[in-house]
Design an enzyme around this catalytic site. Structure first.
Site, short mmCIF file in Angstrom:
data_model
loop_
_atom_site.label_atom_id
_atom_site.label_comp_id
_atom_site.label_asym_id
_atom_site.label_seq_id
_atom_site.Cartn_x
_atom_site.Cartn_y
_atom_site.Cartn_z
N GLY A 95 45.51 71.43 -38.34
CA GLY A 95 44.75 71.00 -36.53
C GLY A 95 43.88 70.35 -36.52
O GLY A 95 43.51 69.35 -37.83
N GLN A 96 43.21 70.17 -35.77
CA GLN A 96 41.88 69.40 -35.18
C GLN A 96 41.06 70.25 -34.95
O GLN A 96 40.27 71.04 -35.14
CB GLN A 96 42.26 67.59 -34.82
CG GLN A 96 43.59 67.09 -35.33
CD GLN A 96 43.80 65.93 -35.00
OE1 GLN A 96 42.66 64.75 -34.06
NE2 GLN A 96 45.34 65.53 -34.84
N PHE A 97 40.15 69.43 -33.54
CA PHE A 97 39.58 70.60 -33.21
C PHE A 97 40.12 70.92 -32.39
O PHE A 97 40.03 70.60 -31.25
CB PHE A 97 38.17 69.90 -32.64
CG PHE A 97 37.44 68.68 -34.28
CD1 PHE A 97 35.83 69.39 -34.33
CD2 PHE A 97 37.23 67.41 -33.81
CE1 PHE A 97 34.96 69.52 -34.95
CE2 PHE A 97 36.01 67.31 -34.94
CZ PHE A 97 34.93 67.70 -35.36
N TYR A 99 38.25 74.73 -29.12
CA TYR A 99 37.13 75.36 -28.96
C TYR A 99 37.64 76.82 -28.46
O TYR A 99 38.94 76.97 -28.39
CB TYR A 99 37.27 74.07 -27.14
CG TYR A 99 36.16 75.58 -26.71
CD1 TYR A 99 34.96 76.52 -26.98
CD2 TYR A 99 36.86 76.90 -26.08
CE1 TYR A 99 34.40 76.88 -26.07
CE2 TYR A 99 35.73 78.21 -25.32
CZ TYR A 99 34.90 78.19 -25.19
OH TYR A 99 34.18 78.37 -24.79
N HIS A 100 37.44 77.72 -28.55
CA HIS A 100 37.30 78.97 -28.99
C HIS A 100 36.37 79.67 -28.05
O HIS A 100 35.03 79.35 -28.50
CB HIS A 100 37.35 79.98 -30.11
CG HIS A 100 38.64 79.58 -30.93
ND1 HIS A 100 40.01 79.69 -30.38
CD2 HIS A 100 38.58 79.65 -32.44
CE1 HIS A 100 41.22 79.17 -31.13
NE2 HIS A 100 40.15 79.02 -32.55
N GLY A 170 47.11 77.03 -34.99
CA GLY A 170 46.75 76.46 -36.17
C GLY A 170 46.64 77.04 -37.73
O GLY A 170 46.24 78.31 -37.50
N ILE A 182 46.35 81.34 -33.28
CA ILE A 182 47.37 81.07 -31.95
C ILE A 182 45.91 80.73 -31.06
O ILE A 182 45.07 81.94 -31.30
CB ILE A 182 48.38 80.83 -30.71
CG1 ILE A 182 48.66 82.35 -31.10
CG2 ILE A 182 50.18 81.53 -32.18
CD1 ILE A 182 49.48 83.49 -29.54
N SER A 183 46.38 80.58 -29.35
CA SER A 183 44.77 81.13 -28.92
C SER A 183 45.44 80.88 -27.37
O SER A 183 45.78 79.17 -27.38
CB SER A 183 43.18 80.45 -29.25
OG SER A 183 43.72 78.40 -29.27
N CYS A 199 42.45 68.88 -30.15
CA CYS A 199 43.57 68.43 -31.29
C CYS A 199 43.62 66.95 -30.97
O CYS A 199 44.74 66.79 -31.67
CB CYS A 199 44.99 69.19 -30.39
SG CYS A 199 44.57 71.04 -30.87
#
Length: 247
Positions: A95-97, A99-100, A170, A182-183, A199
């Protein structure tokens, strides 16, 4: 709140192709306090290696992180719009960017795919169905979209409609053992997503259960995730969450 009373979910569901043949339960751990990203990655790496070596059982680890951005192997620097806003962690997941942060439930999934069909695509589809099933417990219809990673909801109003992302996926697989995961956006600060192109997708937005008008708590989200997980992947058993013993 949940749209229906939750139950074990596995007893009346058709046997999933992702179930273990031996029926061994997956350890299910929940961290009560935010977990640092570096410690989480170190823990996942060690646990995945131990699973591959036959020295540990499978684990799903639910947690929150402090606000941060992660960059997957396909990330583009142009998609990091505000580099100084939050810490940025380069990671080996797909995946890409992303946020968490607080109000978002992250679930790190360390499963032995040797015992679950050795099919990465089927595993990712299972993760998608897990999230979709959990959202269904709140009465929220969701689905996947061709060419877009994650789980999406359609939003409509008089004269308008759009699709927003409510959950990200991801993962990484090494020696047929998965890690990362996952988130699910329960009640994060959605403005924190504006520091990246989530993403790599600019033309769609991000949402959460609370943003959709569902007053869900993290505990309720955990219960929904646990119920849906059992339908897709099989039995779970409660376990202690990993602890960071460093000062």
């Amino acid at each position: 709140m949940l749209s229906q009373t939750l139950n074990s979910g596995a007893s009346d569901a058709p046997a999933s192709k992702l179930f273990r043949a031996d029926g061994a339960p997956v350890e299910w751990a929940v961290s009560a306090a935010p977990v640092g990203y570096d410690f989480a990655v170190e823990t996942m790496e060690a646990r995945a290696a131990a699973i591959a070596a036959g020295e540990a059982g499978e684990l799903v680890w639910l947690l929150e992180h402090p606000p941060l951005y992660t960059a997957g192997v396909s990330s583009k620097e142009a998609d990091l719009l505000e580099p100084g806003r939050f810490p940025v962690h380069r990671t080996g997941r797909g995946g890409q960017f992303t946020y968490h942060g607080p109000g978002q439930r992250v679930a790190y999934v360390m499963l032995d795919l040797n015992r679950r069909g050795k099919d990465v695509r089927a595993f990712v589809r299972g993760l998608e169905q897990w999230i979709i099933g959990a959202l269904g417990e709140f009465g929220v219809p969701a689905d996947v979209r061709d060419g877009r990673v994650g789980v999406w909801v359609e939003r409509k109003g008089p004269g308008w409609s759009r699709e927003d992302k409510i959950a990200a996926i991801g993962v990484k697989v090494r020696k047929w053992v998965s890690f990362h995961g996952i988130s699910l956006n329960v009640e994060p600060d959605l403005s924190h997503f504006t520091g990246i192109v989530p993403c790599g997708i600019e033309e769609h937005g991000v949402t959460s259960l609370v943003d959709l008008g569902v007053p869900a708590t993290l505990d309720e989200a955990d219960e929904a995730l646990r119920t849906s997980f059992r339908r897709v992947f099989g039995a779970v058993t409660a376990a202690a969450a990993p602890q960071d013993g460093r000062a």
